[in-house]
Design a protein around this motif. Sequence first.
Motif, PDB file in Angstrom:
ATOM      1  N   GLN A 194      27.739 -11.983 -99.002  1.00  0.00           N
ATOM      2  CA  GLN A 194      27.611 -13.718 -99.306  1.00  0.00           C
ATOM      3  C   GLN A 194      28.920 -14.535 -99.975  1.00  0.00           C
ATOM      4  N   GLU A 207      16.560  -6.033-103.675  1.00  0.00           N
ATOM      5  CA  GLU A 207      14.925  -6.716-103.323  1.00  0.00           C
ATOM      6  C   GLU A 207      14.958  -6.054-102.346  1.00  0.00           C
ATOM      7  N   GLU A 256      24.345 -18.933 -99.178  1.00  0.00           N
ATOM      8  CA  GLU A 256      23.197 -18.394 -99.799  1.00  0.00           C
ATOM      9  C   GLU A 256      22.438 -17.902 -98.390  1.00  0.00           C
TER      10      GLU A 256
HETATM   11  C1  FCB Z   1      17.905 -13.862-103.933  1.00  0.00           C
HETATM   12  C2  FCB Z   1      19.583 -12.317-103.255  1.00  0.00           C
HETATM   13  C3  FCB Z   1      20.636 -13.010-103.524  1.00  0.00           C
HETATM   14  C4  FCB Z   1      20.771 -14.897-103.486  1.00  0.00           C
HETATM   15  C5  FCB Z   1      18.936 -15.450-104.943  1.00  0.00           C
HETATM   16  C6  FCB Z   1      19.126 -16.666-104.567  1.00  0.00           C
HETATM   17  O1  FCB Z   1      17.184 -13.026-103.728  1.00  0.00           O
HETATM   18  O2  FCB Z   1      19.660 -11.366-103.784  1.00  0.00           O
HETATM   19  O3  FCB Z   1      21.554 -12.707-102.762  1.00  0.00           O
HETATM   20  O4  FCB Z   1      21.063 -15.337-102.231  1.00  0.00           O
HETATM   21  O5  FCB Z   1      18.469 -14.944-104.213  1.00  0.00           O
END
Ligand code: FCB
Length: 449
Positions: free
Chosen positions: A25, A171, A410
Amino acid sequence: MSAKEKEGYAFPQGFVWGTGTSAYQVEGAWDEDGKGESIWDRFSHTPGKIANGDTGDVACDHYRLYPVDVSLAAQLNLNSYRFSIAWPRVQPDGEGAFNEAGMAFYDRLIDELLAKGITPFVTLYHWDLPQALQDQGGWGNRRVTDLFAAYAAKMVERYADRVRFWTTFNEPWCTSHLGHEYGIHAPGLKDPALTRQVAHNLLLSHGKAVQSMRAAAAGLGLTREIEIGIVLNLSITEPLRPDDPADCKLAEDAFKLDCGHYLDPLFRGVYPQVVAQGIGDLQAGDLAQIAQKLDFLGINYYFRNIATAKQGPVHPIAGQEYTQMGWEVNADSLRNLLVRVAGDYPEAPPLYVTENGAAFAESFDTNGQLMPDVRRQAYLESHISAMTRAMQSGVDVRGYFAWSLLDNFEWAEGYARRFGLVYVDFATQKRTIKASGHWFAGVAANNAL
Ligand code: FCB
């Protein structure tokens, strides 16, 4: 009246205040100094996958501008900074030779952080698998679990003299479900049958990596232990109509399945039955490998899920605020989630809120000056306050990382969604601290809300 007097919450000494970023990112330099291609490079270079045709090729040019960004973190009074290592930058094919030039970048970043008194909080996987491994089936291929453990051990050997806090995965749900079921994240597959296998292989990779990392740390003879955790986006599901038994039952079932999918194997060494049934290749001993003792659990929270037996669309809920992502703003649910996880899983280690934040469009005055981002500040304030209520109920929360230090790429939304405490003009790479950033700097400096 100071903020501290107003809210009256002083955080425990040593509370961690940070912001997060991830490699793809912010770094850019997608093919420089020997870096290998990642699945996000491939995905973003595929027409039609990312809003506006955006890519992470340049992003925030953090690869070059990291000293600027570290000094911004210092100006925000952060005592910690969460970032990820791009696996293909340090090991282009995900197996075989490591890339010295790529590893040297993270040496420079870590040293810069330490020089400014900022503790690095390293993520080993924030979604950018080497494409060479995807070509072998990616996370669907069990072999990758051992390759990840080997990469993780190498990172510990290289950096653990300076890095204490490590998380294996960010995640995993997003990788398995957004990447393999819905196809909106890399690798862009729509193969529901593969999803639970990928989720399992991610957890297995985590478990194997925890063991290889601890062995690597012991091999280094480190006088202090490294701390290892995992970061989950645990969705909390709440009933649309709390007085409706059908809604409540659906919400309860969803919570047990969604959170249980990760927390049960990690902390109890079992899967919910439905999950286990969906995993084609679940071998004897896998769950024991997954359930390694962890030092902390990171929770990312942005919004809650809603369950209802009612027909028709749930959102928008009248009277509720929504962010630019279309995510409902609901701070109470962060408190509820933390209390619920700590209550249901007494086996779990201390918690960190590893991501929390909001995308809102910025506006400028007639002189071109950035206007105060009052909605983002209010979002952060209400959620930090909700976290303190969980702490007052006895939940052991050790730190809070706002997402994100910088406006950045994003994912499927490209650059059109700004989460930063620092505004980035992507045409010039000029950075400007937003009002929310100045406010957050005060919270971190006072260690109080
Ligand atoms: C999460 C991600 C992160 C970012 C946020 C908004 O799911 O881990 O990289 O994009 O959302």
